[in-house]
Design a protein around this motif. Structure first.
Motif, PDB file in Angstrom:
ATOM      1  N   GLN A   1       0.825  -1.194   0.000  1.00 41.62           N
ATOM      2  CA  GLN A   1       0.000   0.000   0.000  1.00 41.62           C
ATOM      3  C   GLN A   1       0.869   1.258   0.000  1.00 41.62           C
ATOM      4  OE1 GLN A   1      -2.327  -1.510   3.440  1.00 41.62           O
ATOM      5  NE2 GLN A   1      -4.128  -0.966   2.242  1.00 41.62           N
ATOM      6  N   SER A   2       0.303   2.341  -0.462  1.00 40.34           N
ATOM      7  CA  SER A   2       1.022   3.610  -0.504  1.00 40.34           C
ATOM      8  C   SER A   2       0.268   4.645   0.316  1.00 40.34           C
ATOM      9  CB  SER A   2       1.174   4.097  -1.959  1.00 40.34           C
ATOM     10  OG  SER A   2      -0.115   4.246  -2.560  1.00 40.34           O
ATOM     11  N   GLY A   3       0.968   5.669   0.774  1.00 45.84           N
ATOM     12  CA  GLY A   3       0.335   6.729   1.533  1.00 45.84           C
ATOM     13  C   GLY A   3      -0.087   6.281   2.913  1.00 45.84           C
ATOM     14  N   GLU A   4      -1.153   6.864   3.392  1.00 46.14           N
ATOM     15  CA  GLU A   4      -1.635   6.615   4.753  1.00 46.14           C
ATOM     16  C   GLU A   4      -1.982   5.154   5.023  1.00 46.14           C
ATOM     17  OE1 GLU A   4      -4.864   5.602   7.332  1.00 46.14           O
ATOM     18  OE2 GLU A   4      -5.201   6.072   5.215  1.00 46.14           O
ATOM     19  N   PRO A   5      -2.550   4.398   4.049  1.00 49.58           N
ATOM     20  CA  PRO A   5      -2.887   3.007   4.362  1.00 49.58           C
ATOM     21  C   PRO A   5      -1.690   2.109   4.623  1.00 49.58           C
ATOM     22  CG  PRO A   5      -4.149   3.797   2.467  1.00 49.58           C
ATOM     23  CD  PRO A   5      -3.081   4.809   2.727  1.00 49.58           C
ATOM     24  N   ARG A   6      -0.459   2.596   4.348  1.00 45.30           N
ATOM     25  CA  ARG A   6       0.714   1.744   4.558  1.00 45.30           C
ATOM     26  C   ARG A   6       0.879   1.392   6.034  1.00 45.30           C
ATOM     27  NH1 ARG A   6       5.312   0.716   1.496  1.00 45.30           N
ATOM     28  NH2 ARG A   6       4.596   2.179  -0.087  1.00 45.30           N
ATOM     29  N   TRP A   7       0.515   2.300   6.917  1.00 46.13           N
ATOM     30  CA  TRP A   7       0.681   2.087   8.357  1.00 46.13           C
ATOM     31  C   TRP A   7      -0.664   1.821   9.021  1.00 46.13           C
ATOM     32  CZ3 TRP A   7       5.345   1.533  10.532  1.00 46.13           C
ATOM     33  CH2 TRP A   7       6.458   2.004   9.816  1.00 46.13           C
ATOM     34  N   SER A   8      -0.651   0.943   9.996  1.00 48.59           N
ATOM     35  CA  SER A   8      -1.841   0.663  10.804  1.00 48.59           C
ATOM     36  C   SER A   8      -1.461   0.723  12.275  1.00 48.59           C
ATOM     37  CB  SER A   8      -2.398  -0.736  10.495  1.00 48.59           C
ATOM     38  OG  SER A   8      -2.816  -0.836   9.150  1.00 48.59           O
ATOM     39  N   TYR A   9      -2.414   1.092  13.087  1.00 50.58           N
ATOM     40  CA  TYR A   9      -2.151   1.120  14.531  1.00 50.58           C
ATOM     41  C   TYR A   9      -3.443   0.878  15.289  1.00 50.58           C
ATOM     42  CZ  TYR A   9      -3.835   5.959  14.131  1.00 50.58           C
ATOM     43  OH  TYR A   9      -4.590   7.074  13.859  1.00 50.58           O
ATOM     44  N   ASP A  10      -3.263   0.474  16.521  1.00 48.07           N
ATOM     45  CA  ASP A  10      -4.403   0.214  17.410  1.00 48.07           C
ATOM     46  C   ASP A  10      -3.919   0.461  18.833  1.00 48.07           C
ATOM     47  OD1 ASP A  10      -6.547  -0.715  18.888  1.00 48.07           O
ATOM     48  OD2 ASP A  10      -6.812  -2.549  17.712  1.00 48.07           O
ATOM     49  N   VAL A  11      -4.516   1.430  19.519  1.00 48.55           N
ATOM     50  CA  VAL A  11      -4.153   1.722  20.903  1.00 48.55           C
ATOM     51  C   VAL A  11      -5.406   1.672  21.759  1.00 48.55           C
ATOM     52  CG1 VAL A  11      -2.128   3.108  20.341  1.00 48.55           C
ATOM     53  CG2 VAL A  11      -4.364   4.208  20.496  1.00 48.55           C
ATOM     54  N   GLY A  12      -5.250   1.183  22.975  1.00 55.25           N
ATOM     55  CA  GLY A  12      -6.417   1.095  23.836  1.00 55.25           C
ATOM     56  C   GLY A  12      -6.054   0.622  25.220  1.00 55.25           C
ATOM     57  N   GLY A  13      -7.084   0.377  25.991  1.00 57.43           N
ATOM     58  CA  GLY A  13      -6.875  -0.089  27.346  1.00 57.43           C
ATOM     59  C   GLY A  13      -8.182  -0.498  27.978  1.00 57.43           C
ATOM     60  N   GLY A  14      -8.071  -1.053  29.167  1.00 61.22           N
ATOM     61  CA  GLY A  14      -9.262  -1.506  29.862  1.00 61.22           C
ATOM     62  C   GLY A  14      -9.079  -1.471  31.364  1.00 61.22           C
ATOM     63  N   ILE A  15     -10.209  -1.444  32.059  1.00 63.29           N
ATOM     64  CA  ILE A  15     -10.234  -1.462  33.515  1.00 63.29           C
ATOM     65  C   ILE A  15     -11.136  -2.606  33.946  1.00 63.29           C
ATOM     66  CG2 ILE A  15     -10.854  -0.193  35.607  1.00 63.29           C
ATOM     67  CD1 ILE A  15     -10.398   2.388  34.056  1.00 63.29           C
ATOM     68  N   ARG A  16     -10.664  -3.414  34.898  1.00 61.55           N
ATOM     69  CA  ARG A  16     -11.446  -4.530  35.420  1.00 61.55           C
ATOM     70  C   ARG A  16     -11.723  -4.302  36.898  1.00 61.55           C
ATOM     71  NH1 ARG A  16      -7.325  -6.757  32.464  1.00 61.55           N
ATOM     72  NH2 ARG A  16      -6.134  -7.253  34.336  1.00 61.55           N
ATOM     73  N   TYR A  17     -12.938  -4.633  37.312  1.00 62.02           N
ATOM     74  CA  TYR A  17     -13.296  -4.507  38.725  1.00 62.02           C
ATOM     75  C   TYR A  17     -14.036  -5.768  39.151  1.00 62.02           C
ATOM     76  CZ  TYR A  17     -15.504  -2.945  43.040  1.00 62.02           C
ATOM     77  OH  TYR A  17     -15.917  -2.845  44.341  1.00 62.02           O
ATOM     78  N   GLY A  18     -13.460  -6.470  40.121  1.00 59.19           N
ATOM     79  CA  GLY A  18     -14.094  -7.673  40.640  1.00 59.19           C
ATOM     80  C   GLY A  18     -13.225  -8.885  40.412  1.00 59.19           C
ATOM     81  N   GLY A  19     -13.725 -10.058  40.825  1.00 57.51           N
ATOM     82  CA  GLY A  19     -13.001 -11.307  40.695  1.00 57.51           C
ATOM     83  C   GLY A  19     -13.602 -12.170  39.618  1.00 57.51           C
ATOM     84  N   ARG A  20     -14.147 -13.334  40.017  1.00 50.29           N
ATOM     85  CA  ARG A  20     -14.785 -14.201  39.025  1.00 50.29           C
ATOM     86  C   ARG A  20     -16.042 -13.557  38.472  1.00 50.29           C
ATOM     87  NH1 ARG A  20     -13.266 -19.194  38.218  1.00 50.29           N
ATOM     88  NH2 ARG A  20     -15.357 -19.883  37.628  1.00 50.29           N
ATOM     89  N   GLN A  21     -16.670 -12.699  39.260  1.00 54.01           N
ATOM     90  CA  GLN A  21     -17.750 -11.874  38.759  1.00 54.01           C
ATOM     91  C   GLN A  21     -17.236 -10.436  38.723  1.00 54.01           C
ATOM     92  OE1 GLN A  21     -21.660 -12.497  40.439  1.00 54.01           O
ATOM     93  NE2 GLN A  21     -21.062 -14.494  41.259  1.00 54.01           N
ATOM     94  N   ARG A  22     -17.112  -9.883  37.536  1.00 51.32           N
ATOM     95  CA  ARG A  22     -16.480  -8.582  37.442  1.00 51.32           C
ATOM     96  C   ARG A  22     -17.049  -7.769  36.280  1.00 51.32           C
ATOM     97  NH1 ARG A  22     -12.113 -11.953  35.468  1.00 51.32           N
ATOM     98  NH2 ARG A  22     -11.616 -11.508  33.263  1.00 51.32           N
ATOM     99  N   PHE A  23     -16.794  -6.450  36.354  1.00 47.02           N
ATOM    100  CA  PHE A  23     -17.118  -5.533  35.283  1.00 47.02           C
ATOM    101  C   PHE A  23     -15.836  -5.155  34.558  1.00 47.02           C
ATOM    102  CE2 PHE A  23     -20.802  -5.037  38.028  1.00 47.02           C
ATOM    103  CZ  PHE A  23     -21.842  -4.983  37.115  1.00 47.02           C
ATOM    104  N   GLU A  24     -15.934  -4.967  33.250  1.00 45.31           N
ATOM    105  CA  GLU A  24     -14.789  -4.582  32.448  1.00 45.31           C
ATOM    106  C   GLU A  24     -15.189  -3.423  31.532  1.00 45.31           C
ATOM    107  OE1 GLU A  24     -13.743  -8.072  30.323  1.00 45.31           O
ATOM    108  OE2 GLU A  24     -13.038  -9.173  32.089  1.00 45.31           O
ATOM    109  N   LEU A  25     -14.403  -2.371  31.555  1.00 39.72           N
ATOM    110  CA  LEU A  25     -14.602  -1.215  30.683  1.00 39.72           C
ATOM    111  C   LEU A  25     -13.417  -1.151  29.741  1.00 39.72           C
ATOM    112  CD1 LEU A  25     -16.215   1.345  29.943  1.00 39.72           C
ATOM    113  CD2 LEU A  25     -14.822   2.578  31.635  1.00 39.72           C
ATOM    114  N   ASP A  26     -13.675  -1.102  28.442  1.00 34.51           N
ATOM    115  CA  ASP A  26     -12.609  -1.146  27.460  1.00 34.51           C
ATOM    116  C   ASP A  26     -12.853  -0.098  26.383  1.00 34.51           C
ATOM    117  OD1 ASP A  26     -10.296  -3.200  26.575  1.00 34.51           O
ATOM    118  OD2 ASP A  26     -11.309  -2.423  24.783  1.00 34.51           O
ATOM    119  N   ALA A  27     -11.771   0.506  25.884  1.00 35.68           N
ATOM    120  CA  ALA A  27     -11.866   1.493  24.814  1.00 35.68           C
ATOM    121  C   ALA A  27     -10.625   1.385  23.943  1.00 35.68           C
ATOM    122  CB  ALA A  27     -11.996   2.901  25.379  1.00 35.68           C
TER     123      ALA A  27
END
Length: 799
Positions: free
Chosen positions: A467-493
């Motif tokens: 590919q040429s131009g902008e499509p030549r590079w790809s990226y993905d950045v993110g993170g998540g927060i977990r709260y709890g043990g075997r029963q837990r909530f997870e927030l991800d972006a």
């Protein structure tokens, strides 16, 4: 928590007199292994080792020791405080004439075993609890000698409906074993008097199971005496060689109709998949009456040879393991402390007792070591690692490392190992590599780090060669927060800009597709460019294997053109164009409910799972260029069919996929039924569909395959193929889609519907040979609704 230990260990701490000696044949001088020594009138006892030697603690003197061995006259030996503490005992063989037993019933063994089974059911109902002392020793050997030894002594507690618990009070091992865990003793003992016996993943029907007469053939092969009591020797073989069962011999005490001893080994159906090339094991066990008619184990002895490897590519020295276990000092139907069963911990530790590292050397708790074992304790040091003892050979040997916790040499050098440095930094490193006609060669590096098991940060960067131009590079950045043990909530972006497949494709499948494409095959996938932000809130219940996710997707889609016709073989043909999509902003909300096992895109494993999903996009409230709703379900289910007592039973795997929609779904969001990738196809693909996946606003597909495992080859006598874990699989696939011409890629009309839609039902059936070279399967498929056939390979179904 362990205040009650002192009460149960009173006999262990009290002053006791230690006797030692040997038991031999009085006429030949031959050692008698596993001879029984018991204090008359009590349940205190021990057995001799394989060299006929014993050590035994007697708590009260005077006492009478009774020494027994089948086929010999028992001896009663009175011991006092003045007696010699060394006892070398000779037993005289029992003399009997062959005409003392007259058998008129041709099914004598069946009659005897029927009474054994009936008696056992009676006393088993009355057995509520027991406690005892257990000792176990494992001796590990390779082709040159002993590699390591580990011993343990525990107090054992068993209660109906609660099972077994152990309290470790002594342990000893050679110095090349440096793990800190305490090993149970009784957990490694099988009770071959049980109805069902689990062993190495197999579920055996015991020889005294209520249905044993239907499962086994019993034959009276001889008889012996123990004192003046007759003992029947009865051979045991499975009636059906394809079913899980034992072969060997049992000894039954006349009048009591109880098992005295058994020598058994698994039958012909005891088979394992690669890399296990051979697994031979023999079990010996004796039983004694511990009051009230209860016949419980005195010992458990086994010898196992395990061969691992992949043909000439990889081989290991034979792993030889000998186990000897002894049970003594039974107390039956006593009240056990409730605290033992308050937790799910099967093994607990008496820290006061195990603190004395010399307890097994000075108290006589252990069976006497054999000469070779004494030498092993004296000579084995930390330099003889298990990695060295079982060093592999073959072309793949350099890629294999024997991982053993507590390997001191490897621990001392771990700081110079790159993998350990990665772990010290707390980073997970991932990589992707594939080839396609749009990106050319694509490579990606990903890093992630977890903080406090609650926060995750991740990022990846990829590069496309074509590919040429902008499509030549790809990226993905993110993170998540977990709260709890075997029963837990997870927030991800996450925020990403990358080239995406128009139908879902895992990294594994994209890699395989790229391998086919590089060698002149058809590029299975179509592609588009996506810049997107995604956020999700999930609730996970580990106890129920359930995950509910709600998500928001903000995406900008654009078309991509074909960039490369390259292949490694130098062909000059022109690959098909990458179809254009309707570019625009896609804003949507989604929900997904998943229960069961995780996805397995490679098709290695069977699973049980149900997934429900929905996605909605509407310009009126989320400013999207698209207006649609998709919803559907995927169900995967595995049924055990035949030979369910085997480690790997016959199985039927079923996958159901269904999706529907309302509104106008963009081409890149249409549902899909996967077709053939030419050479490679996993479970869940229509192997005779040659033009890529079927697409549509609606689709339904059913895939199934029944794995008969090695049974067909066992049935026709091809035992060699069975032992090499060759499996026979019968499979089928059925599916159809509904595709509107308005949903086709830009620039295409109704004349192109056949390229993407199914135009009715697609039906196929086939057969596979799985397990070739241990990791591959060959598929043969025939399309039923139209002409077409397929021959190709895929990954073997391991389990």
């Amino acid at each position: 928590m362990f205040l009650w230990f002192a009460f149960f260990d009173a006999h262990f701490l009290a002053a006791q007199v230690l006797f030692e000696g040997t038991v031999k044949d009085a006429e030949t001088g031959e050692s008698l292994p596993a001879a029984n020594i018991q204090v008359e009138g009590t349940f205190q006892g021990t057995i001799t080792n394989s060299e006929g030697a014993f050590t035994f603690q007697v708590s009260e003197l005077p006492a009478v020791l009774v020494v027994r061995y089948i086929g010999y006259e028992s001896q009663r030996i009175e011991v006092t405080s003045e007696s010699n503490k060394r006892l070398d005992i000779g037993l005289n063989p029992t003399v009997y004439s062959l005409d003392e037993l007259v058998v008129t019933d041709e099914d004598a063994a069946v009659s005897i075993m029927k009474k054994v089974i009936e008696r056992k059911q009676q006393w088993r109902e009355e057995l509520e609890a027991f406690e005892a002392e257990a000792y176990t020793r494992f001796t590990l050997e390779n082709d040159t000698g002993i590699v390591s030894i580990i011993e343990s002594v525990t107090d054992v507690f068993w209660q109906q409906d609660e099972g077994l618990r152990e309290v470790v009070k002594a342990q000893r091992k050679t110095s090349n074993l440096e793990f800190d865990e305490f090993m149970p003793a009784a957990q490694f003992m099988a009770n071959l008097y049980d109805d069902n016996i689990e062993m190495a993943g197999y579920d055996f029907i015991g020889v005294t199971h209520p249905n044993a007469l239907k499962h086994y053939t019993f034959e009276l092969v001889g008889y012996r005496y123990i004192d003046d009591q007759l003992v029947y020797d009865i051979s045991v073989t499975p009636r059906n060689k394809f079913k899980t069962g034992f072969s060997g011999q049992v000894a039954v005490l006349d009048d009591e109709y109880a098992l005295l001893e058994v020598q058994l080994e698994p039958g012909d159906a005891f088979l394992f998949p690669p890399p296990i090339k051979g697994f031979d094991i023999v079990f010996d066990q004796q039983f004694s009456n511990f009051g009230g008619g209860f016949w419980l184990p005195v010992d458990f002895r086994s010898q196992m040879d395990l061969d691992l490897g992949l043909g000439r590519l990889l081989s290991f020295p034979t792993i030889h393991i000998e186990q000897v276990s002894r049970m003594a000092d039974y107390e039956v139907n006593v009240v056990l402390p409730d605290t033992l069963f308050e937790t799910d911990d099967l093994v607990q530790v008496d820290s006061v007792s195990v603190a004395d590292s010399t307890a097994l050397e000075k108290t006589g708790l252990a069976l006497p070591l054999e000469k070779a074992e004494i030498a092993a304790y004296e000579n084995i040091d930390s330099t003889l690692t298990l990695e060295k003892a079982y060093k592999p050979k073959g072309a793949l040997a350099r890629f294999v490392q024997v991982e053993v916790e507590g390997d001191s040499e490897r621990d001392s050098t771990s700081s110079s190992n790159g993998r350990e440095r990665r772990l010290d930094l707390g980073l997970d490193v991932t990589g992707k590599f594939h080839f396609n006609r749009v990106q050319g060669f694509y490579s990606e590096l990903g890093l992630s780090r977890d903080f406090f098991n609650a926060v995750e940060l991740r990022g990846s960067l990829g590069y496309s060669s074509a590919q040429s131009g902008e499509p030549r590079w790809s990226y993905d950045v993110g993170g998540g927060i977990r709260y709890g043990g075997r029963q837990r909530f997870e927030l991800d972006a996450s925020f990403a800009r990358y080239t995406e497949t128009q139908t879902p494709g895992s990294s594994f499948l994209q890699f395989l597709n790229g391998s086919v494409t590089l060698f002149g095959g058809r590029d299975y996938y179509d592609y588009f460019r996506s810049e997107r932000f995604r956020s999700s809130l999930s609730w996970r219940n580990g106890s129920w294997d359930t995950r509910l996710s709600l998500g928001v997707n903000l995406e900008d889609h654009t078309s991509l053109a074909k960039e490369s016709d390259y292949d490694l073989l130098g062909n000059t043909f022109v690959r098909r164009e990458n179809p254009a999509i309707e570019s625009g902003l896609l804003r949507s909300v989604s929900a997904r409910l998943h229960w069961g096992d995780d996805d397995d895109s490679a098709g290695f494993l069977g699973k049980k799972s149900v997934t429900l999903f929905v996605e909605h996009s509407n310009p009126s409230f989320i400013e999207s260029d698209f207006d649609f709703t998709t919803y559907g379900a995927n169900v995967d289910w595995r049924f055990d069919t035949f030979f369910q007592r085997r480690l790997i039973p016959n199985t039927l795997d079923v996958r159901l996929e269904a999706q529907s929609s309302t509104g106008r779904v963009p081409f890149q969001r249409l549902g899909a039924i996967n077709g053939s990738m030419e050479v490679f196809n996993a479970f869940g693909m229509l192997k005779t569909r040659e033009l890529g996946p079927y697409r549509g606003e609606e689709h339904v597909a059913l895939f199934w395959e029944h794995n008969f495992r090695t049974f067909p080859f066992e049935l026709v006598g091809l035992q060699g193929l069975a032992e090499n874990a060759l499996n026979l699989i019968v499979f089928g696939g059925h599916g159809r889609t509904r595709l509107d011409a308005n949903s086709l890629p830009l620039g295409q009309d109704a004349s192109n519907l056949a390229l993407y839609g199914s135009d009715g039902w697609h039906h196929e059936v086939g057969v596979s040979l799985s397990g070739l070279f241990s990791v591959l399967r060959v598929d043969f498929a025939k399309r039923l609704d139209a002409g077409g056939a397929y021959i190709g390979i895929s990954t073997a179904r391991i389990f």
